[in-house]
Scaffold this motif. Structure first.
Motif, PDB file in Angstrom:
ATOM      1  N   ALA A  70       2.251  12.355   1.478  1.00 29.33           N
ATOM      2  CA  ALA A  70       1.667  11.015   0.975  1.00 29.33           C
ATOM      3  C   ALA A  70       0.547  11.262  -0.059  1.00 29.33           C
ATOM      4  CB  ALA A  70       1.066  10.380   2.285  1.00 29.33           C
ATOM      5  N   LYS A  71       0.125  10.179  -0.914  1.00 30.73           N
ATOM      6  CA  LYS A  71      -0.798  10.402  -1.962  1.00 30.73           C
ATOM      7  C   LYS A  71      -2.305  10.498  -1.123  1.00 30.73           C
ATOM      8  CE  LYS A  71       1.967   9.720  -5.388  1.00 30.73           C
ATOM      9  NZ  LYS A  71       2.093  10.790  -6.327  1.00 30.73           N
ATOM     10  N   PRO A  72      -3.259  11.103  -1.756  1.00 29.16           N
ATOM     11  CA  PRO A  72      -4.565  11.495  -1.549  1.00 29.16           C
ATOM     12  C   PRO A  72      -5.315  10.086  -1.897  1.00 29.16           C
ATOM     13  CG  PRO A  72      -4.335  12.711  -3.660  1.00 29.16           C
ATOM     14  CD  PRO A  72      -2.993  12.027  -3.277  1.00 29.16           C
ATOM     15  N   GLY A  73      -6.303   9.871  -1.352  1.00 29.16           N
ATOM     16  CA  GLY A  73      -7.396   8.742  -1.669  1.00 29.16           C
ATOM     17  C   GLY A  73      -8.113   9.152  -2.847  1.00 29.16           C
ATOM     18  N   LYS A  74      -8.526   7.992  -3.354  1.00 26.66           N
ATOM     19  CA  LYS A  74      -9.475   8.130  -4.670  1.00 26.66           C
ATOM     20  C   LYS A  74     -10.900   8.473  -4.208  1.00 26.66           C
ATOM     21  CE  LYS A  74      -6.065   7.438  -7.693  1.00 26.66           C
ATOM     22  NZ  LYS A  74      -5.631   8.620  -8.355  1.00 26.66           N
ATOM     23  N   ASP A  87      -1.333   5.852  -1.200  1.00 29.83           N
ATOM     24  CA  ASP A  87      -0.183   5.100  -0.641  1.00 29.83           C
ATOM     25  C   ASP A  87       0.304   5.718   0.630  1.00 29.83           C
ATOM     26  OD1 ASP A  87      -0.506   3.294  -2.836  1.00 29.83           O
ATOM     27  OD2 ASP A  87       0.643   4.289  -3.885  1.00 29.83           O
ATOM     28  N   ASP A  88       0.552   4.805   1.541  1.00 33.08           N
ATOM     29  CA  ASP A  88       1.255   5.312   2.759  1.00 33.08           C
ATOM     30  C   ASP A  88       2.686   5.710   2.457  1.00 33.08           C
ATOM     31  OD1 ASP A  88      -1.048   4.915   4.281  1.00 33.08           O
ATOM     32  OD2 ASP A  88      -0.220   2.881   4.853  1.00 33.08           O
ATOM     33  N   VAL A  89       3.189   6.431   2.983  1.00 27.74           N
ATOM     34  CA  VAL A  89       4.882   6.732   2.820  1.00 27.74           C
ATOM     35  C   VAL A  89       5.667   6.099   4.007  1.00 27.74           C
ATOM     36  CG1 VAL A  89       6.632   8.528   2.551  1.00 27.74           C
ATOM     37  CG2 VAL A  89       4.598   8.830   1.386  1.00 27.74           C
TER      38      VAL A  89
END
Length: 335
Positions: A70-74, A87-89
């Protein structure tokens, strides 16, 4: 679907996203040269989510996707602006899928309904910005929290088919033939052991537009509970069936002994399977004489409902459906 495309077991590596770092920022505007801290929080990392889909019946789509991330938070920004969430996977799986920790075997999730979502791994929380750390004694905190790291695990996804009725029998007992006659399913049928290498599902039409789902499960051999033959690959599918329909061919040397062998394999694999309602169907009756019926019936347990059928001649199938429907709708009643 080709048998090679039925995948009911995959091992995947999943990693949730790390949280974004909090911002260390101070308000700076015209005529405000010493504004206070206004660093925003970091966004949380993306979750890894399992979602049930009634449109899937195999884990084939995950066979070659071993790593899912999954993507990291900003990071947060000035003006107390919170960073965007990662973004959730969403991992879509068939109904009846269980997720287990690959090392400990601990069950992490179980999907049984269409659209059901369960977070498998939570994303890391975002760090707090420096605006949270202001106090009467510390007016200008010069630090902010980093984001939490994401989680990473090796996970086993295991499919156990959901069906109302599970067909249990030795290879060549006539399970595939029965399923092909009473439903629209078209399993491979031939006169040799292990024709069925993967479970097959069929919807059986009943009276007044009612229906139930029947599963043809690869044939048991003695020692299957220890992994012989197709072994544990098929036994786990029986666990989700409401009723067990034992299919014993009338041409067997001893129908009673064959039934007990099947029962023993289930007992050794999981004793709780014996708590399910059972029905015995003696198949291939077109190959015996009427006088053999009494002999066969004497060798089978008297407390288990028994019906004689011939899928080829389509004899006894209505009686069989009636027994199954009664067991499904009156589970507490002795048949």
């Amino acid at each position: 679907m080709a048998s090679s495309n039925f995948i009911d077991y995959v091992k995947i590596n999943v990693r949730s996203g790390a949280g974004g770092a909090g911002s260390m920022h101070f308000r700076r505007e015209k005529h405000v040269d010493k504004g206070g801290p206004d660093g925003g929080d970091g966004g949380r990392g993306g979750h890894i989510v399992l979602k049930g889909s009634a449109q899937l019946w195999t884990l084939l789509h995950l066979k070659y996707q071993k790593h899912i991330k999954a993507k990291p938070g900003k990071g947060g920004e000035g003006g107390r602006r919170t960073g965007a969430e990662g973004d959730d996977v969403i991992i879509e799986v068939p109904l009846g899928t269980i997720a287990r920790h690959a090392e400990t075997g601990e069950q992490l999730a179980e999907i049984t309904e269409d659209g059901e979502e369960i977070i498998l791994l939570h994303g890391g929380r975002g760090g707090l910005g420096n605006s949270h750390f202001k106090s009467s004694t510390r007016q200008a905190p010069d630090y902010a929290q980093p984001g939490e790291p994401g989680q990473e695990e090796w996970v086993i996804l295991e499919l156990k088919l959901l069906a109302d009725v599970g067909l249990v029998g030795f290879p060549n007992a006539g399970k595939s033939t029965l399923l092909s006659v009473v439903s629209a399913a078209r399993p491979e049928i031939a006169d040799y052991p292990f024709t069925t290498l993967v479970p097959q599902l069929g919807v059986v039409a009943y009276r007044d537009y009612k229906s139930f789902v029947m599963a043809d499960i690869p044939g048991i051999i003695e020692g299957a509970s220890q992994g012989k033959g197709l072994g544990l690959r098929f036994l786990r599918h029986i666990e989700r069936n409401s009723i067990l329909l034992f299919l014993v061919p009338a041409t067997s040397e001893d129908c009673g002994a064959e039934y007990e062998t099947l029962l023993n394999e289930l007992r050794q694999y999981n004793p709780e399977l014996l708590d399910k309602q059972r029905i015995v169907a003696v198949s291939k009756t077109d190959l015996i004489d009427e006088k053999d019926y009494k002999t066969i019936r004497k060798r089978l347990p008297a407390n288990i409902p028994t019906v004689f059928i011939s899928a080829i001649r389509q004899e006894g199938l209505t009686d069989l459906k009636d027994l199954i429907w009664k067991a499904l709708t009156e589970p507490e009643t002795d048949l």
